[in-house]
Design a protein around this motif. Sequence first.
Motif, PDB file in Angstrom:
ATOM      1  N   MET A   1       0.830  -1.205   0.000  1.00  0.00           N
ATOM      2  CA  MET A   1       0.000   0.000   0.000  1.00  0.00           C
ATOM      3  C   MET A   1       0.867   1.258   0.000  1.00  0.00           C
ATOM      4  SD  MET A   1      -3.249  -0.478  -0.228  1.00  0.00           S
ATOM      5  CE  MET A   1      -3.791   1.135   0.331  1.00  0.00           C
ATOM      6  N   GLN A   2       1.971   1.226   0.762  1.00  0.00           N
ATOM      7  CA  GLN A   2       2.886   2.374   0.810  1.00  0.00           C
ATOM      8  C   GLN A   2       3.528   2.613  -0.552  1.00  0.00           C
ATOM      9  OE1 GLN A   2       5.298   1.021   4.144  1.00  0.00           O
ATOM     10  NE2 GLN A   2       4.496   2.666   5.432  1.00  0.00           N
TER      11      GLN A   2
ATOM     12  N   GLU B 207       2.303   1.880  -3.471  1.00  0.00           N
ATOM     13  CA  GLU B 207       1.263   2.455  -4.329  1.00  0.00           C
ATOM     14  C   GLU B 207       1.061   3.940  -4.039  1.00  0.00           C
ATOM     15  OE1 GLU B 207      -3.130   1.335  -4.068  1.00  0.00           O
ATOM     16  OE2 GLU B 207      -2.444   0.149  -5.791  1.00  0.00           O
ATOM     17  N   THR B 208       1.070   4.296  -2.756  1.00  0.00           N
ATOM     18  CA  THR B 208       0.901   5.701  -2.362  1.00  0.00           C
ATOM     19  C   THR B 208       2.085   6.540  -2.826  1.00  0.00           C
ATOM     20  OG1 THR B 208      -0.365   5.021  -0.403  1.00  0.00           O
ATOM     21  CG2 THR B 208       0.531   7.261  -0.409  1.00  0.00           C
TER      22      THR B 208
ATOM     23  N   ASP C   3       1.887   7.318  -6.503  1.00  0.00           N
ATOM     24  CA  ASP C   3       0.917   8.391  -6.771  1.00  0.00           C
ATOM     25  C   ASP C   3       1.478   9.753  -6.384  1.00  0.00           C
ATOM     26  OD1 ASP C   3      -0.901   6.560  -7.726  1.00  0.00           O
ATOM     27  OD2 ASP C   3      -1.982   6.362  -5.818  1.00  0.00           O
ATOM     28  N   ILE C   4       2.185   9.830  -5.262  1.00  0.00           N
ATOM     29  CA  ILE C   4       2.777  11.098  -4.811  1.00  0.00           C
ATOM     30  C   ILE C   4       3.800  11.598  -5.823  1.00  0.00           C
ATOM     31  CG2 ILE C   4       4.349  12.101  -3.102  1.00  0.00           C
ATOM     32  CD1 ILE C   4       2.908  10.343  -1.001  1.00  0.00           C
TER      33      ILE C   4
ATOM     34  N   ILE D 221       5.610   9.333   5.019  1.00  0.00           N
ATOM     35  CA  ILE D 221       5.502   7.880   4.815  1.00  0.00           C
ATOM     36  C   ILE D 221       6.801   7.244   5.296  1.00  0.00           C
ATOM     37  CG2 ILE D 221       5.287   6.011   3.129  1.00  0.00           C
ATOM     38  CD1 ILE D 221       3.726   7.890   1.356  1.00  0.00           C
TER      39      ILE D 221
END
Length: 365
Positions: free
Chosen positions: A194-195, A197-198, A201-202, A326
């Motif tokens: 999940m990290q 993927e985030t 996107d960032i 993150i």
Amino acid sequence: MNIKLIVFDIDGVITNGKLIVDENAKESKIIDFRDIDAIFELKKEGYKTAFITGEDSIISRYFNDRFQPDYFYNAVKNKEEILKKISMLSGIQLKNICYIGDGKYDIEPMKIAGYSICPKNSVKEIKEVSDITLGSNGGDGFIYDVKNLLLNKINNNKENFIKKENKNFSNIENLLKRHEDVFIEVSNSYEIKMQIETIVDIIIGALNNNNAIYTFGNGGSAADAQHIAGEFVGRFFKERKALSCEAFTANTTIITALGNDYTYDIVFSRQVEAKCKKGDVLIGLSTSGKSKNVLKAFEEGKKIGTVNIALIGSKTNNVLDEFADIIVKIPSDITPAIQEMHMMINHIICQIVEEKIFNNKFENN
């Protein structure tokens, strides 16, 4: 390897190890024509040859007549003593002798020979002492493959050339297993996926908004930071437009000036102050999660409005929690394993960012 003499077992090496009995109770065995030619070619190349077999039969004596080796011994069980005898008679040291066998009586001579080779269908104990296990079975082109190996003509792939699995590799295997365990844990981590993927996107959002990525770390992590920058500015897989990424570790003039005139703790934060603007992305790597210069860079970035991404090991760091948006924690306290996972994750990020951006906005550029 300086091989001068090749010693062959016969059954299971030159033949396929199977006995055929016809209706008249006559016995026969199978040998591949490629192997016959290979033995003669090895002799032609100047290798001395010897046959040692545990049998005393018409078939075993046939091989002596057919190939006329320099040395022939049949009805032998103690092959180690015979190998020493051949070494003495030939004047060739054991280290220059290649022994080829497949069964339990070949174990001891293979241990003392300078080089040893066995076929794929050898007994387990032989594979454990043999230097090389070839991908072919005895009597099925195995000697042909031996010839190619010794004459450096073999195609070194998994099909034809299988390196021995279990000879003094226990320490290496333990280390590989340790690194594999970390990889498996990372691969199974829903949180880390999940990290990633985030983070993708960032980074895409920042680049599409004309912001930049900055990377930094110390030691091996410094090298990794520069590696990441190279992937973004250069390319990962696609021929495409360069992406804005810079490693704070690359300019030695700046780093040494700051380290000398101020303190090493601010070699990254000072660069953040000089170059970064709101919306830029900071990627800091620290296996311990406690590197002061990494922490100070994130602290300075927080003031400016950067998005701070930390890649660390399993040790928690409350100060880092305060300044990083993150925090990817690799479940290990082993520095090299952490660094490997950092680089793997960064490679995944680079590839997905590249695919997403250049299949969309910059597709035709």
